[in-house]
Design a protein around this motif. Sequence first.
Motif, PDB file in Angstrom:
ATOM      1  N   LEU A  46      70.242  13.599  14.292  1.00  0.00           N
ATOM      2  CA  LEU A  46      71.035  14.536  14.263  1.00  0.00           C
ATOM      3  C   LEU A  46      70.847  16.020  14.404  1.00  0.00           C
ATOM      4  N   TRP A  47      69.541  15.980  14.486  1.00  0.00           N
ATOM      5  CA  TRP A  47      68.675  17.517  14.777  1.00  0.00           C
ATOM      6  C   TRP A  47      69.006  17.960  16.347  1.00  0.00           C
ATOM      7  N   ALA A  48      69.108  16.953  17.211  1.00  0.00           N
ATOM      8  CA  ALA A  48      69.199  17.277  18.467  1.00  0.00           C
ATOM      9  C   ALA A  48      70.570  17.974  18.773  1.00  0.00           C
ATOM     10  N   ILE A  49      71.924  17.231  18.155  1.00  0.00           N
ATOM     11  CA  ILE A  49      73.055  17.799  18.555  1.00  0.00           C
ATOM     12  C   ILE A  49      73.435  19.008  17.576  1.00  0.00           C
ATOM     13  N   ASP A  50      73.432  18.775  16.382  1.00  0.00           N
ATOM     14  CA  ASP A  50      73.699  20.031  15.525  1.00  0.00           C
ATOM     15  C   ASP A  50      72.948  21.148  15.658  1.00  0.00           C
ATOM     16  N   GLY A  51      71.345  20.983  15.618  1.00  0.00           N
ATOM     17  CA  GLY A  51      70.581  21.824  16.020  1.00  0.00           C
ATOM     18  C   GLY A  51      70.855  22.623  17.325  1.00  0.00           C
ATOM     19  N   SER A  55      71.858  26.440  17.147  1.00  0.00           N
ATOM     20  CA  SER A  55      70.970  27.490  17.376  1.00  0.00           C
ATOM     21  C   SER A  55      71.118  28.178  18.772  1.00  0.00           C
ATOM     22  N   GLY A  56      72.007  27.445  19.719  1.00  0.00           N
ATOM     23  CA  GLY A  56      72.474  28.219  21.014  1.00  0.00           C
ATOM     24  C   GLY A  56      73.420  28.976  20.569  1.00  0.00           C
ATOM     25  N   ILE A  57      74.548  28.910  19.631  1.00  0.00           N
ATOM     26  CA  ILE A  57      75.539  30.066  19.463  1.00  0.00           C
ATOM     27  C   ILE A  57      74.585  31.167  18.477  1.00  0.00           C
ATOM     28  N   SER A  70      74.155  28.896  25.782  1.00  0.00           N
ATOM     29  CA  SER A  70      73.004  28.259  25.411  1.00  0.00           C
ATOM     30  C   SER A  70      72.930  26.924  24.740  1.00  0.00           C
ATOM     31  N   SER A  71      74.109  26.814  23.965  1.00  0.00           N
ATOM     32  CA  SER A  71      74.408  25.586  23.278  1.00  0.00           C
ATOM     33  C   SER A  71      74.690  24.543  24.444  1.00  0.00           C
ATOM     34  N   LEU A  72      75.509  24.750  25.424  1.00  0.00           N
ATOM     35  CA  LEU A  72      75.666  23.967  26.601  1.00  0.00           C
ATOM     36  C   LEU A  72      74.471  23.579  27.345  1.00  0.00           C
ATOM     37  N   ALA A  73      73.664  24.285  27.561  1.00  0.00           N
ATOM     38  CA  ALA A  73      72.419  24.252  28.049  1.00  0.00           C
ATOM     39  C   ALA A  73      71.407  23.283  27.154  1.00  0.00           C
ATOM     40  N   PHE A  74      71.424  23.730  25.855  1.00  0.00           N
ATOM     41  CA  PHE A  74      70.493  22.903  25.195  1.00  0.00           C
ATOM     42  C   PHE A  74      71.011  21.283  25.156  1.00  0.00           C
ATOM     43  N   LEU A  75      72.507  21.072  24.993  1.00  0.00           N
ATOM     44  CA  LEU A  75      72.957  20.034  24.790  1.00  0.00           C
ATOM     45  C   LEU A  75      72.947  19.081  25.969  1.00  0.00           C
ATOM     46  N   LEU A 105      63.144  21.847  31.000  1.00  0.00           N
ATOM     47  CA  LEU A 105      63.639  22.146  32.341  1.00  0.00           C
ATOM     48  C   LEU A 105      65.048  21.774  32.573  1.00  0.00           C
ATOM     49  N   VAL A 106      65.883  21.150  32.183  1.00  0.00           N
ATOM     50  CA  VAL A 106      66.993  20.747  32.507  1.00  0.00           C
ATOM     51  C   VAL A 106      67.914  22.044  31.727  1.00  0.00           C
ATOM     52  N   SER A 107      67.648  22.126  30.576  1.00  0.00           N
ATOM     53  CA  SER A 107      68.309  23.367  29.683  1.00  0.00           C
ATOM     54  C   SER A 107      68.073  24.671  30.218  1.00  0.00           C
ATOM     55  N   ASP A 108      67.032  24.805  30.712  1.00  0.00           N
ATOM     56  CA  ASP A 108      66.561  26.440  31.325  1.00  0.00           C
ATOM     57  C   ASP A 108      67.548  26.236  32.597  1.00  0.00           C
ATOM     58  N   THR A 109      67.610  25.219  33.233  1.00  0.00           N
ATOM     59  CA  THR A 109      68.351  25.450  34.988  1.00  0.00           C
ATOM     60  C   THR A 109      70.029  25.523  34.482  1.00  0.00           C
ATOM     61  N   VAL A 110      70.262  24.775  33.290  1.00  0.00           N
ATOM     62  CA  VAL A 110      71.736  24.932  33.206  1.00  0.00           C
ATOM     63  C   VAL A 110      72.183  26.370  32.668  1.00  0.00           C
ATOM     64  N   PHE A 111      71.089  26.876  31.670  1.00  0.00           N
ATOM     65  CA  PHE A 111      71.480  28.120  31.209  1.00  0.00           C
ATOM     66  C   PHE A 111      71.497  29.279  32.385  1.00  0.00           C
ATOM     67  N   VAL A 112      70.678  29.088  33.351  1.00  0.00           N
ATOM     68  CA  VAL A 112      70.435  30.156  34.433  1.00  0.00           C
ATOM     69  C   VAL A 112      71.912  29.983  35.223  1.00  0.00           C
ATOM     70  N   LEU A 113      72.306  28.735  35.278  1.00  0.00           N
ATOM     71  CA  LEU A 113      73.558  28.588  36.269  1.00  0.00           C
ATOM     72  C   LEU A 113      74.779  29.156  35.397  1.00  0.00           C
ATOM     73  N   VAL A 114      75.028  28.763  34.239  1.00  0.00           N
ATOM     74  CA  VAL A 114      76.089  29.024  33.335  1.00  0.00           C
ATOM     75  C   VAL A 114      76.104  30.793  32.876  1.00  0.00           C
TER      76      VAL A 114
END
Length: 130
Positions: A46-51, A55-57, A70-75, A105-114
């Motif tokens: 549950l920590w992966a989804i809710d956290g 934390s992204g918000i 950030s939430s989208l990138a982390f998820l 790697l994936v979350s940083d890439t998605v965050f830069v794109l979004v």
Amino acid sequence: MQFRIFILAFTIILQFLLELTIGRIFIAPSLIPLVLIYFSVNYESLWAIDGAFWSGIVLDLLMHQPPGSSSLAFLLGFFAARTFSKLSSGDGRSYILSMMAIAVLVSDTVFVLVASRPIGSGFSSVLLIV
């Protein structure tokens, strides 16, 4: 449980401070995915989804970024790490470190794109730095 929430809150504040100081000159390291992967592997998934969502918000509100980027990138980073964990049959330190590396790697890439305005414009400058 409360100690893990305290650790996550401390990590969010530390990430915010790193973004304000080191992030202005270099690329600041991502600490939130590391903590959330560790919590989700060792305690509850549950920590992966809710956290990731909360934390992204909070990080978006502190950094004045588009809400939810950030939430989208982390998820999406955790989705990629979870896919890796289903495909591999690993266990131990290298398994967790691989999951953390994939998530970061994936979350940083998605965050830069979004989060770049217009969408996707900041990706070429990050590639030049890396």
